[in-house]
Design a protein around this motif. Structure first.
Motif, PDB file in Angstrom:
ATOM      1  N   TYR A 147     -38.369  -2.550 -37.457  1.00  0.00           N
ATOM      2  CA  TYR A 147     -39.733  -2.183 -37.043  1.00  0.00           C
ATOM      3  C   TYR A 147     -40.663  -3.333 -37.430  1.00  0.00           C
ATOM      4  O   TYR A 147     -40.690  -3.739 -38.613  1.00  0.00           O
ATOM      5  CB  TYR A 147     -40.161  -0.887 -37.752  1.00  0.00           C
ATOM      6  CG  TYR A 147     -41.534  -0.401 -37.345  1.00  0.00           C
ATOM      7  CD1 TYR A 147     -41.828  -0.067 -36.010  1.00  0.00           C
ATOM      8  CD2 TYR A 147     -42.568  -0.269 -38.286  1.00  0.00           C
ATOM      9  CE1 TYR A 147     -43.087   0.385 -35.645  1.00  0.00           C
ATOM     10  CE2 TYR A 147     -43.823   0.192 -37.921  1.00  0.00           C
ATOM     11  CZ  TYR A 147     -44.072   0.513 -36.602  1.00  0.00           C
ATOM     12  OH  TYR A 147     -45.321   0.961 -36.238  1.00  0.00           O
ATOM     13  N   PRO A 148     -41.420  -3.894 -36.503  1.00  0.00           N
ATOM     14  CA  PRO A 148     -42.227  -5.079 -36.843  1.00  0.00           C
ATOM     15  C   PRO A 148     -43.408  -4.793 -37.755  1.00  0.00           C
ATOM     16  O   PRO A 148     -44.101  -5.719 -38.177  1.00  0.00           O
ATOM     17  CB  PRO A 148     -42.695  -5.608 -35.474  1.00  0.00           C
ATOM     18  CG  PRO A 148     -42.475  -4.514 -34.506  1.00  0.00           C
ATOM     19  CD  PRO A 148     -41.453  -3.586 -35.069  1.00  0.00           C
ATOM     20  N   ILE A 184     -29.784   4.259 -33.976  1.00  0.00           N
ATOM     21  CA  ILE A 184     -30.617   5.397 -33.553  1.00  0.00           C
ATOM     22  C   ILE A 184     -32.003   4.845 -33.268  1.00  0.00           C
ATOM     23  O   ILE A 184     -32.554   4.076 -34.075  1.00  0.00           O
ATOM     24  CB  ILE A 184     -30.705   6.469 -34.669  1.00  0.00           C
ATOM     25  CG1 ILE A 184     -29.329   7.094 -34.914  1.00  0.00           C
ATOM     26  CG2 ILE A 184     -31.733   7.541 -34.314  1.00  0.00           C
ATOM     27  CD1 ILE A 184     -29.331   8.159 -36.018  1.00  0.00           C
ATOM     28  N   ARG A 185     -32.560   5.234 -32.122  1.00  0.00           N
ATOM     29  CA  ARG A 185     -33.936   4.804 -31.804  1.00  0.00           C
ATOM     30  C   ARG A 185     -34.865   6.003 -31.954  1.00  0.00           C
ATOM     31  O   ARG A 185     -34.580   7.079 -31.429  1.00  0.00           O
ATOM     32  CB  ARG A 185     -33.986   4.241 -30.379  1.00  0.00           C
ATOM     33  CG  ARG A 185     -35.235   3.442 -30.091  1.00  0.00           C
ATOM     34  CD  ARG A 185     -35.273   2.956 -28.660  1.00  0.00           C
ATOM     35  NE  ARG A 185     -35.408   4.061 -27.732  1.00  0.00           N
ATOM     36  CZ  ARG A 185     -35.404   3.939 -26.409  1.00  0.00           C
ATOM     37  NH1 ARG A 185     -35.266   2.749 -25.854  1.00  0.00           N
ATOM     38  NH2 ARG A 185     -35.542   4.982 -25.625  1.00  0.00           N
ATOM     39  N   LEU A 186     -35.929   5.797 -32.693  1.00  0.00           N
ATOM     40  CA  LEU A 186     -36.949   6.844 -32.833  1.00  0.00           C
ATOM     41  C   LEU A 186     -38.207   6.393 -32.110  1.00  0.00           C
ATOM     42  O   LEU A 186     -38.663   5.253 -32.294  1.00  0.00           O
ATOM     43  CB  LEU A 186     -37.287   7.067 -34.307  1.00  0.00           C
ATOM     44  CG  LEU A 186     -36.188   7.618 -35.219  1.00  0.00           C
ATOM     45  CD1 LEU A 186     -36.711   7.736 -36.653  1.00  0.00           C
ATOM     46  CD2 LEU A 186     -35.684   8.968 -34.716  1.00  0.00           C
ATOM     47  N   CYS A 187     -38.752   7.264 -31.293  1.00  0.00           N
ATOM     48  CA  CYS A 187     -39.982   6.960 -30.576  1.00  0.00           C
ATOM     49  C   CYS A 187     -40.992   7.973 -31.068  1.00  0.00           C
ATOM     50  O   CYS A 187     -40.822   9.178 -30.847  1.00  0.00           O
ATOM     51  CB  CYS A 187     -39.762   7.085 -29.074  1.00  0.00           C
ATOM     52  SG  CYS A 187     -38.336   6.122 -28.557  1.00  0.00           S
ATOM     53  N   ILE A 188     -41.973   7.488 -31.797  1.00  0.00           N
ATOM     54  CA  ILE A 188     -42.804   8.406 -32.573  1.00  0.00           C
ATOM     55  C   ILE A 188     -44.023   8.880 -31.772  1.00  0.00           C
ATOM     56  O   ILE A 188     -44.703   8.084 -31.114  1.00  0.00           O
ATOM     57  CB  ILE A 188     -43.247   7.727 -33.894  1.00  0.00           C
ATOM     58  CG1 ILE A 188     -42.018   7.130 -34.617  1.00  0.00           C
ATOM     59  CG2 ILE A 188     -43.988   8.707 -34.783  1.00  0.00           C
ATOM     60  CD1 ILE A 188     -40.911   8.114 -34.948  1.00  0.00           C
ATOM     61  N   GLY A 189     -44.290  10.158 -31.902  1.00  0.00           N
ATOM     62  CA  GLY A 189     -45.398  10.772 -31.178  1.00  0.00           C
ATOM     63  C   GLY A 189     -46.597  11.035 -32.070  1.00  0.00           C
ATOM     64  O   GLY A 189     -46.761  10.392 -33.120  1.00  0.00           O
ATOM     65  N   ILE A 190     -47.406  12.015 -31.648  1.00  0.00           N
ATOM     66  CA  ILE A 190     -48.681  12.244 -32.348  1.00  0.00           C
ATOM     67  C   ILE A 190     -48.647  13.495 -33.239  1.00  0.00           C
ATOM     68  O   ILE A 190     -49.685  13.965 -33.698  1.00  0.00           O
ATOM     69  CB  ILE A 190     -49.844  12.380 -31.343  1.00  0.00           C
ATOM     70  CG1 ILE A 190     -49.644  13.613 -30.424  1.00  0.00           C
ATOM     71  CG2 ILE A 190     -50.032  11.126 -30.515  1.00  0.00           C
ATOM     72  CD1 ILE A 190     -50.876  13.957 -29.591  1.00  0.00           C
ATOM     73  N   GLU A 191     -47.444  14.029 -33.489  1.00  0.00           N
ATOM     74  CA  GLU A 191     -47.359  15.250 -34.297  1.00  0.00           C
ATOM     75  C   GLU A 191     -47.837  14.979 -35.731  1.00  0.00           C
ATOM     76  O   GLU A 191     -48.051  13.828 -36.124  1.00  0.00           O
ATOM     77  CB  GLU A 191     -45.891  15.736 -34.358  1.00  0.00           C
ATOM     78  CG  GLU A 191     -45.254  16.059 -33.014  1.00  0.00           C
ATOM     79  CD  GLU A 191     -44.514  14.879 -32.394  1.00  0.00           C
ATOM     80  OE1 GLU A 191     -44.783  13.706 -32.780  1.00  0.00           O
ATOM     81  OE2 GLU A 191     -43.668  15.106 -31.522  1.00  0.00           O
ATOM     82  N   ALA A 228     -44.830   2.044 -31.740  1.00  0.00           N
ATOM     83  CA  ALA A 228     -44.341   3.306 -32.301  1.00  0.00           C
ATOM     84  C   ALA A 228     -42.867   3.547 -32.013  1.00  0.00           C
ATOM     85  O   ALA A 228     -42.416   4.686 -31.979  1.00  0.00           O
ATOM     86  CB  ALA A 228     -45.201   4.450 -31.770  1.00  0.00           C
ATOM     87  N   VAL A 229     -42.123   2.461 -31.779  1.00  0.00           N
ATOM     88  CA  VAL A 229     -40.671   2.584 -31.610  1.00  0.00           C
ATOM     89  C   VAL A 229     -40.007   1.880 -32.787  1.00  0.00           C
ATOM     90  O   VAL A 229     -40.412   0.775 -33.157  1.00  0.00           O
ATOM     91  CB  VAL A 229     -40.202   1.931 -30.283  1.00  0.00           C
ATOM     92  CG1 VAL A 229     -38.683   1.985 -30.159  1.00  0.00           C
ATOM     93  CG2 VAL A 229     -40.858   2.612 -29.086  1.00  0.00           C
ATOM     94  N   LEU A 230     -39.019   2.530 -33.369  1.00  0.00           N
ATOM     95  CA  LEU A 230     -38.263   1.871 -34.430  1.00  0.00           C
ATOM     96  C   LEU A 230     -36.801   2.261 -34.298  1.00  0.00           C
ATOM     97  O   LEU A 230     -36.471   3.264 -33.644  1.00  0.00           O
ATOM     98  CB  LEU A 230     -38.807   2.241 -35.805  1.00  0.00           C
ATOM     99  CG  LEU A 230     -38.834   3.706 -36.183  1.00  0.00           C
ATOM    100  CD1 LEU A 230     -37.717   4.000 -37.175  1.00  0.00           C
ATOM    101  CD2 LEU A 230     -40.175   4.049 -36.807  1.00  0.00           C
TER     102      LEU A 230
END
Ligand SMILES: Cc1ncc(COP(=O)(O)O)c(C=O)c1O
Ligand SMILES: N[C@@H](CCSC[C@H](N)C(=O)O)C(=O)O
Length: 439
Positions: free
Chosen positions: A304-305, A386-393, A325-327
């Motif tokens: 993650y940068p 595993i790729r996580l794409c993070i939302g606004i929760e 928001a991708v890691l």
């Protein structure tokens, strides 16, 4: 709405650049004498002189426009709602001209129509699976030579550049390994090797809110509007932009000729999504940062940068305004990774990213499955990633969900201080514990 059935529109007027405007809606541009507002304002600010003062740009749901010699005759060639979106995007992307099409892949299709048989394309060894697939098709059937190199290393790129290089296609950060490439350096190397070569940047990972590749030396920037720009996974779209009027015309030609321009309704959806880009992205990347720190502090290898441990951290922040928001993280075992993905509850198992909802996926099985296993291995794409794409929760809920998934998958051991990633060799499972409903 105004009708334009005569050859000279009744309310024809010129915009600030002297262009003819469609009668309604007018393009989005500030009228306070300033060139530009700050980006967060530009995203929501649109000036429209719709005859009813509609606050939302009208959807011109019409295939045809009556009359002869007018700005619009047929929606494949142009549509006022699409034009409004394109002019709005041109401002946001710091471009002379933006064009919108039916998907991100349609952008790459349009852009690669600038190539001729025998041309060479230099690109990365980590890039979105669909882009890899299109390039493979062109190299197999279109006489295009494609060279995949490690674009994080300018010397590796320089070694394959020549006067035959017609295009350099870059992602930064790359999907899914989040590698960062030096866009200004690679642009100048490419233009030195062949002044006619085009540097194309796929900006999908960051959106124009966080990075403007045209300001960094790229000739064309494009991105999947399906992701951050729209933000809700309810529309497929692609946007491309350039500062060269000549390139703009060359890109418009295949759009009109083939009919991949974005539909009026989808143009409207994208316009609506763009208005909330700043708030969504701020929240998504704040959540992503918390999750990246949590995983790293518990012993996982995280890409993650936003993390200081990212190998191109300084480079990234020299050309971008945020980490996105991708890691991605590794577990050391595909079995464990599968279990984590299956055990997550708030994180939906889904391809794509940029949505307000958080997503989890295994790229080798999903978004990058079109790259054959041997090529994935050659390019060091870890099968367990595993790729996580993070939302606004709520970030607490996301962290809790991830923690219960890690525990249930047997990816961590519980220590007096919390949890800690287990070391495992590929082929082994971290625990004999089977997935149960109880953590
Ligand atoms: C980096 C990147 N570029 C381009 C695309 C293509 O976009 P679309 O799905 O809108 O065609 C995607 C995802 O699909 C992507 O992840
Ligand atoms: N079945 C699709 C997969 C789309 S992946 C979408 C997105 N870019 C991502 O990275 O998740 C296909 O074959 O293209």
């Amino acid at each position: 709405m105004s009708s334009s059935s005569t050859s000279v529109p009744a309310n024809k007027r010129l915009d600030m650049d002297g262009h003819n405007l469609p009668p309604s809606p007018t393009p989005s541009s500030p009228s306070n004498g300033k060139n530009k507002y700050s980006l967060a304002t530009e995203l929501v600010y649109t000036e429209s002189n719709d005859q009813y003062n509609a606050s939302s740009v009208p959807i011109y749901q019409s295939a045809t426009f009556k009359g002869e010699g007018n700005e619009y005759d047929y929606t494949r060639s142009g549509n006022p709602t699409r034009t409004h979106l394109e002019r709005h995007l041109a401002k946001i992307m710091n471009a002379h001209r933006a064009l919108v099409v039916s998907s991100g892949m349609a952008c790459l299709d349009v852009i690669t129509r600038l190539l001729h048989p025998g041309d060479e394309v230099v690109t990365g060894d980590d890039l979105y699976g669909g882009s890899n697939r299109l390039l493979k098709y062109l190299s197999t059937h279109g006489g295009i030579v494609v060279r995949h190199v490690d674009t994080t290393n300018p010397d590796s790129v320089a070694a394959v550049l020549s006067e035959k290089t017609a295009m350099v296609l870059l992602e930064s950060p790359t999907n899914p390994l989040m590698k960062v490439v030096d866009i200004p350096t690679l642009s100048s190397l490419a233009h030195k090797a062949n002044p006619k070569s085009l540097v194309i940047v796929d900006n999908t990972m960051l959106s124009p809110y966080l990075q403007n590749p045209l300001d960094l030396g790229a000739d064309v920037v494009y991105e999947s509007g399906t992701k951050y720009l729209s933000g809700h996974h309810d529309v497929m779209a692609g946007v491309m932009a350039t500062n060269s009027p000549e390139l703009g015309d060359r890109l418009y030609f295949p759009i009109n000729a083939s009919g991949c321009g974005l539909s009026p309704f989808d143009s409207w959806l994208l316009l609506r999504g763009i208005k909330t880009l700043a708030v969504r992205m701020e929240k998504q990347q704040a959540n992503a940062m918390a999750i990246a720190r949590y995983l790293e502090s518990n012993g996982f290898k995280v890409r993650y940068p936003g993390l200081k441990s990212h190998p191109q951290y300084d480079l990234h922040w020299s050309q971008a305004r945020g980490a996105g928001a991708v890691l991605a993280f590794e577990t050391g075992s595909t079995t464990i990774s599968e279990r984590i993905v299956a055990a997550a509850k708030i994180f939906a198992i889904s391809v794509s990213f940029g949505c307000v909802n958080s997503l989890i996926s295994m790229p080798c099985r999903m978004s990058h499955a079109s790259i054959d296993p041997a090529t994935r291995k050659e390019r060091a794409l870890p099968e367990d990633i595993i790729r996580l794409c993070i939302g606004i929760e709520d970030v607490g809920d996301l962290l809790d969900d991830l923690q219960q998934a890690l525990v249930r998958a047997g990816a961590v051991k519980i220590t007096p201080d919390g949890i800690e990633a287990l070391e495992v060799a590929e082929g082994e499972t971290k625990s004999t514990r089977e997935l149960t409903d109880e953590p």
